[in-house]
Write a protein that holds these residues in place. Structure first.
Motif, short mmCIF file in Angstrom:
data_model
loop_
_atom_site.label_atom_id
_atom_site.label_comp_id
_atom_site.label_asym_id
_atom_site.label_seq_id
_atom_site.Cartn_x
_atom_site.Cartn_y
_atom_site.Cartn_z
N ASP A 171 2.63 -4.05 1.83
CA ASP A 171 1.61 -3.53 2.75
C ASP A 171 1.51 -2.01 2.66
O ASP A 171 0.40 -1.46 2.65
N LYS A 172 2.63 -1.34 2.59
CA LYS A 172 2.63 0.13 2.47
C LYS A 172 1.98 0.56 1.17
O LYS A 172 1.21 1.51 1.12
N TYR A 173 2.31 -0.17 0.10
CA TYR A 173 1.76 0.14 -1.22
C TYR A 173 0.24 -0.03 -1.22
O TYR A 173 -0.50 0.83 -1.71
N GLU A 174 -0.24 -1.14 -0.65
CA GLU A 174 -1.68 -1.39 -0.58
C GLU A 174 -2.39 -0.35 0.27
O GLU A 174 -3.48 0.11 -0.08
N GLN A 175 -1.78 0.04 1.37
CA GLN A 175 -2.36 1.08 2.22
C GLN A 175 -2.41 2.41 1.48
O GLN A 175 -3.39 3.15 1.56
N MET A 176 -1.35 2.70 0.74
CA MET A 176 -1.31 3.93 -0.03
C MET A 176 -2.42 3.93 -1.10
O MET A 176 -3.08 4.94 -1.32
N LEU A 177 -2.64 2.79 -1.74
CA LEU A 177 -3.72 2.68 -2.73
C LEU A 177 -5.08 2.92 -2.08
O LEU A 177 -5.93 3.64 -2.62
#
Length: 71
Positions: free
Chosen positions: A4-10
């Motif tokens: 989730d953090k990775y997707e938000q960062m993207l």
């Protein structure tokens, strides 16, 4: 959770890139607008100069004709 953090960062990165791209595009449009305005002013000045030259010639001819009539 990490996914989730990775997707938000993207998403955040993409949004930031889009905003930066829009800013660059806007600056390019402003620069082009300034160049177009400068070109228009230069063309206007050249036309005014030519008009003044033509007017001077016409005035000289009219004055010469008036002098001939007086003689």
């Amino acid at each position: 959770m990490e996914k989730d953090k990775y997707e938000q960062m993207l998403k955040d990165t993409k949004k930031k890139q889009q905003m930066e791209g829009s800013s660059r595009d806007c600056m390019m449009l402003l620069d082009n607008g300034k160049n177009n305005m400068l070109e228009a002013v230069l063309v206007r000045n050249e036309l005014l100069r030519k008009t003044l030259d033509t007017t001077d010639i016409a005035v000289n001819i009219m004055q010469a004709e008036e002098e001939e009539k007086e003689e």
